[in-house]
Design a protein around this motif. Sequence first.
Motif, short mmCIF file in Angstrom:
data_model
loop_
_atom_site.label_atom_id
_atom_site.label_comp_id
_atom_site.label_asym_id
_atom_site.label_seq_id
_atom_site.Cartn_x
_atom_site.Cartn_y
_atom_site.Cartn_z
N LEU A 69 -4.71 50.38 11.84
CA LEU A 69 -3.83 51.52 12.08
C LEU A 69 -3.21 51.42 13.48
O LEU A 69 -3.08 52.40 14.19
N ALA A 70 -2.86 50.19 13.87
CA ALA A 70 -2.43 49.93 15.24
C ALA A 70 -1.13 50.64 15.57
O ALA A 70 -0.23 50.72 14.75
N GLY A 71 -1.03 51.17 16.79
CA GLY A 71 0.18 51.81 17.27
C GLY A 71 -0.12 53.19 17.82
O GLY A 71 -1.24 53.49 18.21
N GLU A 72 0.86 54.07 17.83
CA GLU A 72 0.71 55.42 18.37
C GLU A 72 0.89 56.46 17.28
O GLU A 72 1.58 56.25 16.31
N GLY A 73 0.25 57.64 17.49
CA GLY A 73 0.49 58.76 16.60
C GLY A 73 -0.64 59.12 15.68
O GLY A 73 -0.68 60.23 15.16
N VAL A 74 -1.56 58.22 15.42
CA VAL A 74 -2.72 58.50 14.58
C VAL A 74 -3.95 58.50 15.46
O VAL A 74 -4.14 57.61 16.28
N THR A 75 -4.79 59.49 15.32
CA THR A 75 -6.03 59.57 16.09
C THR A 75 -7.21 59.21 15.22
O THR A 75 -7.36 59.75 14.12
N ALA A 76 -8.02 58.28 15.71
CA ALA A 76 -9.21 57.85 14.99
C ALA A 76 -10.43 58.12 15.85
O ALA A 76 -10.50 57.68 16.99
N GLN A 77 -11.38 58.85 15.30
CA GLN A 77 -12.59 59.20 16.04
C GLN A 77 -13.80 58.71 15.25
O GLN A 77 -13.98 59.06 14.09
N ILE A 78 -14.65 57.89 15.87
CA ILE A 78 -15.86 57.39 15.23
C ILE A 78 -16.95 58.44 15.35
O ILE A 78 -17.41 58.75 16.45
N LEU A 79 -17.35 59.03 14.22
CA LEU A 79 -18.36 60.09 14.21
C LEU A 79 -19.77 59.52 14.09
O LEU A 79 -20.71 60.06 14.67
N ARG A 125 -2.39 56.63 2.13
CA ARG A 125 -1.93 55.57 3.02
C ARG A 125 -3.11 54.83 3.65
O ARG A 125 -3.08 53.60 3.81
N ILE A 126 -4.17 55.56 3.98
CA ILE A 126 -5.38 54.91 4.52
C ILE A 126 -5.94 53.93 3.50
O ILE A 126 -6.30 52.79 3.84
N ALA A 127 -6.00 54.36 2.24
CA ALA A 127 -6.52 53.48 1.18
C ALA A 127 -5.65 52.23 1.02
O ALA A 127 -6.17 51.11 0.85
N GLU A 128 -4.33 52.40 1.09
CA GLU A 128 -3.43 51.25 0.96
C GLU A 128 -3.64 50.25 2.09
O GLU A 128 -3.69 49.04 1.86
N ILE A 129 -3.79 50.76 3.30
CA ILE A 129 -3.97 49.88 4.47
C ILE A 129 -5.33 49.18 4.42
O ILE A 129 -5.45 48.00 4.72
N ALA A 130 -6.37 49.93 4.01
CA ALA A 130 -7.70 49.32 3.90
C ALA A 130 -7.70 48.21 2.86
O ALA A 130 -8.29 47.14 3.06
N LEU A 131 -7.05 48.45 1.73
CA LEU A 131 -6.97 47.42 0.69
C LEU A 131 -6.18 46.22 1.19
O LEU A 131 -6.61 45.07 0.98
N ARG A 132 -5.08 46.47 1.86
CA ARG A 132 -4.24 45.38 2.38
C ARG A 132 -5.02 44.48 3.33
O ARG A 132 -4.91 43.25 3.28
N ASP A 133 -5.84 45.09 4.18
CA ASP A 133 -6.56 44.32 5.20
C ASP A 133 -8.00 44.04 4.81
O ASP A 133 -8.81 43.65 5.66
N ARG A 134 -8.33 44.27 3.53
CA ARG A 134 -9.64 43.92 2.96
C ARG A 134 -10.79 44.57 3.74
O ARG A 134 -11.80 43.93 4.05
N VAL A 135 -10.62 45.87 4.04
CA VAL A 135 -11.70 46.66 4.64
C VAL A 135 -12.31 47.49 3.52
O VAL A 135 -11.64 48.33 2.92
N ALA A 168 -20.89 49.40 8.53
CA ALA A 168 -21.17 49.73 9.93
C ALA A 168 -20.45 48.83 10.92
O ALA A 168 -20.15 49.25 12.04
N ASP A 169 -20.15 47.59 10.53
CA ASP A 169 -19.49 46.68 11.47
C ASP A 169 -17.97 46.65 11.30
O ASP A 169 -17.29 45.83 11.92
N ARG A 170 -17.40 47.59 10.48
CA ARG A 170 -15.97 47.53 10.20
C ARG A 170 -15.11 48.69 10.73
O ARG A 170 -13.89 48.65 10.53
N PRO A 171 -15.68 49.76 11.34
CA PRO A 171 -14.80 50.83 11.82
C PRO A 171 -13.67 50.35 12.72
O PRO A 171 -12.52 50.78 12.58
N GLN A 172 -13.99 49.42 13.65
CA GLN A 172 -12.96 48.95 14.56
C GLN A 172 -11.89 48.15 13.81
O GLN A 172 -10.71 48.15 14.20
N ASP A 173 -12.29 47.48 12.73
CA ASP A 173 -11.32 46.75 11.92
C ASP A 173 -10.33 47.71 11.27
O ASP A 173 -9.12 47.46 11.24
N LEU A 174 -10.85 48.84 10.75
CA LEU A 174 -9.98 49.83 10.13
C LEU A 174 -9.05 50.45 11.17
O LEU A 174 -7.84 50.60 10.94
#
Length: 317
Positions: free
Chosen positions: A239-249, A263-273, A229-235
Amino acid sequence: MIEAQNLSKQYGEKAAVDSVTFTVQPGRVTGFLGPNGAGKSTTMRMIMGLDNPSGGHVTVNGQPYAQHRAPLREVGALLDAKAVHTKRSAYDHLRSMAATHGIPASRVKEVIELTGLGSVANKRVGGFSLGMGQRLGIAAALIGDPHTVILDEPVNGLDPEGVQWVRHLAKDLASEGRTVFLSSHLMSEMALTADHLIVIGRGRIIADAPIQTVIDGQGRALARVRVRADRPQDLIGSLAGEGVTAQILEPELVEITGVDARRIAEIALRDRVLVYELTPLQLSLEDAYMQLTQDEVEYQSQNPEPVTTISATVEGR
């Protein structure tokens, strides 16, 4: 088969249909989609010879509709279910149509039973419900056992059983090698019924392809990710930059558009989310249609609940 070549219809300065070219092939259900005012009804009326084209031409089974000597045997159409003599019974309405082509009374009884009108066949059409009127219109379209069937909003007013019946009917007709051309605003039903789509917007064809091709052509990668619950903003920050839309449901649930699940899984693993759940989503026909026609809608409504989104772009490493 229905073939339109540079088909146009002009009303004053407005081009209701603007040089459209398409072919509706036999053996499959072809869906005809478009916003209100896009030119669907005008196109269908020109196919049936009810409106004269301003330019181009359209044929059904190789000839203009008006040139067929026995048109009911070539093409059956439901364009306006209310176009009936309201003081006639359903049986008399169909029998009078059949008489113009020498179609026997036995065929009238067949289509009455096929469309579920047996119990009301001798009742006046003026007392019919909307759904019963639709069934009568479909019966009229089938009276000549035609090679080509055109149905404009056939499930309008039907109950769930009737909607399912129309779906199976369209598929059965196509499986017999007939040409089936079907329009509807019910995207969920079109997704279950059509094999091929023709989409029109502001009088022009904007898509003509198999239904899955239309969906895939509009789709961007879409996935839902469940994190602590405290990690959505970390994820999202990952994904910093332009072109991807992230919506917290929900506090733990994020919907991400524009990057695939791997790619999401790779980035989450890289940044330990820590990711509890990662679900790739299939774009629906409704979503694809809305994206495809977003610039073609003549009458737009305001969304009463605007969605707040956060933009980001995946930066490769």
